[in-house]
Motif scaffolding. Sequence first.
Motif, PDB file in Angstrom:
ATOM      1  N   TYR A 202      33.222 -39.571 -31.753  1.00 32.75           N
ATOM      2  CA  TYR A 202      34.633 -39.118 -32.191  1.00 32.75           C
ATOM      3  C   TYR A 202      35.550 -40.246 -31.958  1.00 32.75           C
ATOM      4  O   TYR A 202      35.732 -40.871 -31.127  1.00 32.75           O
ATOM      5  CB  TYR A 202      35.158 -37.751 -31.250  1.00 32.75           C
ATOM      6  CG  TYR A 202      36.481 -37.666 -31.218  1.00 32.75           C
ATOM      7  CD1 TYR A 202      36.722 -36.569 -32.432  1.00 32.75           C
ATOM      8  CD2 TYR A 202      37.399 -37.842 -30.554  1.00 32.75           C
ATOM      9  CE1 TYR A 202      38.262 -36.472 -32.598  1.00 32.75           C
ATOM     10  CE2 TYR A 202      38.726 -37.286 -30.520  1.00 32.75           C
ATOM     11  CZ  TYR A 202      39.322 -36.493 -31.501  1.00 32.75           C
ATOM     12  OH  TYR A 202      40.325 -36.252 -31.718  1.00 32.75           O
ATOM     13  N   GLY A 204      39.552 -40.938 -32.185  1.00 33.24           N
ATOM     14  CA  GLY A 204      40.841 -40.006 -32.434  1.00 33.24           C
ATOM     15  C   GLY A 204      42.165 -40.750 -31.734  1.00 33.24           C
ATOM     16  O   GLY A 204      41.881 -41.685 -31.315  1.00 33.24           O
ATOM     17  N   GLY A 205      43.182 -39.903 -31.613  1.00 35.51           N
ATOM     18  CA  GLY A 205      44.663 -40.493 -31.470  1.00 35.51           C
ATOM     19  C   GLY A 205      44.714 -40.480 -29.536  1.00 35.51           C
ATOM     20  O   GLY A 205      43.743 -39.823 -29.182  1.00 35.51           O
ATOM     21  N   SER A 206      45.614 -40.942 -29.262  1.00 38.55           N
ATOM     22  CA  SER A 206      45.839 -40.955 -27.804  1.00 38.55           C
ATOM     23  C   SER A 206      46.001 -39.454 -27.278  1.00 38.55           C
ATOM     24  O   SER A 206      46.484 -38.719 -27.856  1.00 38.55           O
ATOM     25  CB  SER A 206      47.321 -41.504 -27.610  1.00 38.55           C
ATOM     26  OG  SER A 206      47.662 -41.360 -26.229  1.00 38.55           O
ATOM     27  N   GLU A 207      45.480 -39.220 -26.121  1.00 41.27           N
ATOM     28  CA  GLU A 207      45.213 -38.062 -25.588  1.00 41.27           C
ATOM     29  C   GLU A 207      47.079 -37.443 -25.040  1.00 41.27           C
ATOM     30  O   GLU A 207      47.024 -36.380 -24.333  1.00 41.27           O
ATOM     31  CB  GLU A 207      44.449 -37.781 -24.475  1.00 41.27           C
ATOM     32  CG  GLU A 207      42.848 -37.757 -25.163  1.00 41.27           C
ATOM     33  CD  GLU A 207      41.893 -37.183 -24.483  1.00 41.27           C
ATOM     34  OE1 GLU A 207      42.082 -36.600 -23.637  1.00 41.27           O
ATOM     35  OE2 GLU A 207      40.751 -37.203 -25.015  1.00 41.27           O
ATOM     36  N   THR A 212      46.434 -34.213 -32.078  1.00 35.23           N
ATOM     37  CA  THR A 212      45.506 -35.216 -32.643  1.00 35.23           C
ATOM     38  C   THR A 212      44.783 -35.674 -31.201  1.00 35.23           C
ATOM     39  O   THR A 212      43.519 -36.024 -31.868  1.00 35.23           O
ATOM     40  CB  THR A 212      46.311 -36.244 -33.306  1.00 35.23           C
ATOM     41  OG1 THR A 212      46.971 -36.874 -32.389  1.00 35.23           O
ATOM     42  CG2 THR A 212      47.126 -35.623 -34.265  1.00 35.23           C
ATOM     43  N   GLY A 213      45.223 -35.723 -30.179  1.00 38.43           N
ATOM     44  CA  GLY A 213      44.548 -36.183 -29.198  1.00 38.43           C
ATOM     45  C   GLY A 213      43.428 -35.103 -28.371  1.00 38.43           C
ATOM     46  O   GLY A 213      42.156 -35.756 -28.159  1.00 38.43           O
ATOM     47  N   ARG A 217      39.590 -33.361 -30.317  1.00 41.78           N
ATOM     48  CA  ARG A 217      38.561 -33.561 -29.470  1.00 41.78           C
ATOM     49  C   ARG A 217      37.724 -32.433 -29.052  1.00 41.78           C
ATOM     50  O   ARG A 217      36.566 -32.186 -29.018  1.00 41.78           O
ATOM     51  CB  ARG A 217      38.747 -34.608 -28.312  1.00 41.78           C
ATOM     52  CG  ARG A 217      37.683 -34.675 -27.324  1.00 41.78           C
ATOM     53  CD  ARG A 217      38.198 -35.784 -26.236  1.00 41.78           C
ATOM     54  NE  ARG A 217      39.144 -35.106 -25.526  1.00 41.78           N
ATOM     55  CZ  ARG A 217      39.043 -34.108 -24.379  1.00 41.78           C
ATOM     56  NH1 ARG A 217      37.933 -33.745 -24.424  1.00 41.78           N
ATOM     57  NH2 ARG A 217      40.202 -33.758 -23.787  1.00 41.78           N
ATOM     58  N   ARG A 236      33.423 -41.217 -27.473  1.00 41.30           N
ATOM     59  CA  ARG A 236      34.814 -41.223 -28.021  1.00 41.30           C
ATOM     60  C   ARG A 236      35.603 -42.358 -27.909  1.00 41.30           C
ATOM     61  O   ARG A 236      35.568 -43.356 -26.964  1.00 41.30           O
ATOM     62  CB  ARG A 236      35.636 -39.940 -27.723  1.00 41.30           C
ATOM     63  CG  ARG A 236      35.856 -39.801 -26.259  1.00 41.30           C
ATOM     64  CD  ARG A 236      36.697 -38.583 -25.866  1.00 41.30           C
ATOM     65  NE  ARG A 236      36.903 -38.395 -24.643  1.00 41.30           N
ATOM     66  CZ  ARG A 236      36.437 -37.855 -23.612  1.00 41.30           C
ATOM     67  NH1 ARG A 236      35.405 -37.446 -24.062  1.00 41.30           N
ATOM     68  NH2 ARG A 236      36.846 -37.704 -22.380  1.00 41.30           N
ATOM     69  N   CYS A 238      39.536 -43.764 -28.387  1.00 38.82           N
ATOM     70  CA  CYS A 238      41.133 -43.548 -28.796  1.00 38.82           C
ATOM     71  C   CYS A 238      41.705 -44.562 -29.499  1.00 38.82           C
ATOM     72  O   CYS A 238      41.738 -45.769 -28.883  1.00 38.82           O
ATOM     73  CB  CYS A 238      41.768 -43.042 -27.438  1.00 38.82           C
ATOM     74  SG  CYS A 238      40.866 -41.640 -26.836  1.00 38.82           S
ATOM     75  N   CYS A 239      42.371 -44.434 -30.431  1.00 43.88           N
ATOM     76  CA  CYS A 239      43.243 -45.519 -31.288  1.00 43.88           C
ATOM     77  C   CYS A 239      44.739 -45.170 -30.973  1.00 43.88           C
ATOM     78  O   CYS A 239      45.232 -43.942 -30.937  1.00 43.88           O
ATOM     79  CB  CYS A 239      42.881 -45.451 -32.719  1.00 43.88           C
ATOM     80  SG  CYS A 239      41.088 -45.751 -32.973  1.00 43.88           S
ATOM     81  N   ASN A 240      45.475 -46.380 -30.908  1.00 36.70           N
ATOM     82  CA  ASN A 240      47.064 -46.093 -30.722  1.00 36.70           C
ATOM     83  C   ASN A 240      47.437 -45.868 -32.317  1.00 36.70           C
ATOM     84  O   ASN A 240      47.437 -46.793 -33.168  1.00 36.70           O
ATOM     85  CB  ASN A 240      47.654 -47.438 -30.272  1.00 36.70           C
ATOM     86  CG  ASN A 240      49.091 -47.338 -30.062  1.00 36.70           C
ATOM     87  OD1 ASN A 240      49.600 -46.092 -30.448  1.00 36.70           O
ATOM     88  ND2 ASN A 240      49.613 -48.235 -29.214  1.00 36.70           N
TER      89      ASN A 240
END
Length: 305
Positions: A202, A204-207, A212-213, A217, A236, A238-240
């Motif tokens: 996975y 995804g974006g920042s939690e 989206t975070g 997920r 997983r 996490c992308c900024n």
Amino acid sequence: MKAVYNKHENVYTQQCTPKEGSTANMTISDIARMAGVSSAAVSRYLNGGPLSEQKRAIIREVVEKTGYRPDTAAQTLRTGKVNQIGVIAPSIGSQSVGQITAGIASELDARNYLLLLGNTELDAQRELGYLTAMQRNHVAGIILLGSYYTPQLAQALKNCSVPVVVTGQRFPEVACVYNDDHTAARELTQRMLEHGRRRIVYIGGSERDDATGIQRREGVQDALRDAGLDGDQLPRICCNASVSYTHLTLPTKRIEENSVGTASFKKKRRKNKKKNRKIKECRMMNRQRNIIRCICDIIPTNKNK
């Protein structure tokens, strides 16, 4: 030119010394007569009130043909509001944000509202500043493209003196328009599992971003659990979301343009632009390679799906 208030028609209009063939001195009554509707209908059209699509189309045609516009400054003095909607976006460089903003602008334009845009670049303090500034500018309402929910933002939304709608996130105690990110991610994962794809990673974006975070997920993890897999062990990354490579430029020496060296200047400028483009592409490819390396590192090495 001066603003004149017609109490019977409940609207301010601009009046000036008429010129031959000019429509600048037209009144709302003239527009109503040309459109074959009542003055009240024109007033509702100009102020964004309820009106049938048929009448709205007829009035719009006459208004566009004559170039008639009410005095917005005078309307502000009377109503305390202007026909503007504030839109606060987290990052206008995002493709999805651009599409949403374009859709909002299209709908507002059809209703004679202007769009006042604020770009926060995911800066919480800038977001709060735009909320305050737009209210001081007497906007009729605010659309917030939500990102991170904080106690400060919750209080600011609660204290807003104009209507606020949040899109993209589900914030408590405020009107929201949002996607079901959890269900979408779960159904997408189920489709992958149905096609035999069981080694899933996975990205995804920042939690800090609930939609989206976290929601996405958890949707993926729930689908894995339903299939008898361990969703808690989901690899997983996490992308900024705020990272953008569209602003990267190659430092170059300043070249003075003059009558003698204009051609040389333009040639070097084109060459530098080409270099900049290549550097952006290389950096983007490096970023993609790094993500792939991370995936390879965390996925088990066995060949079983």
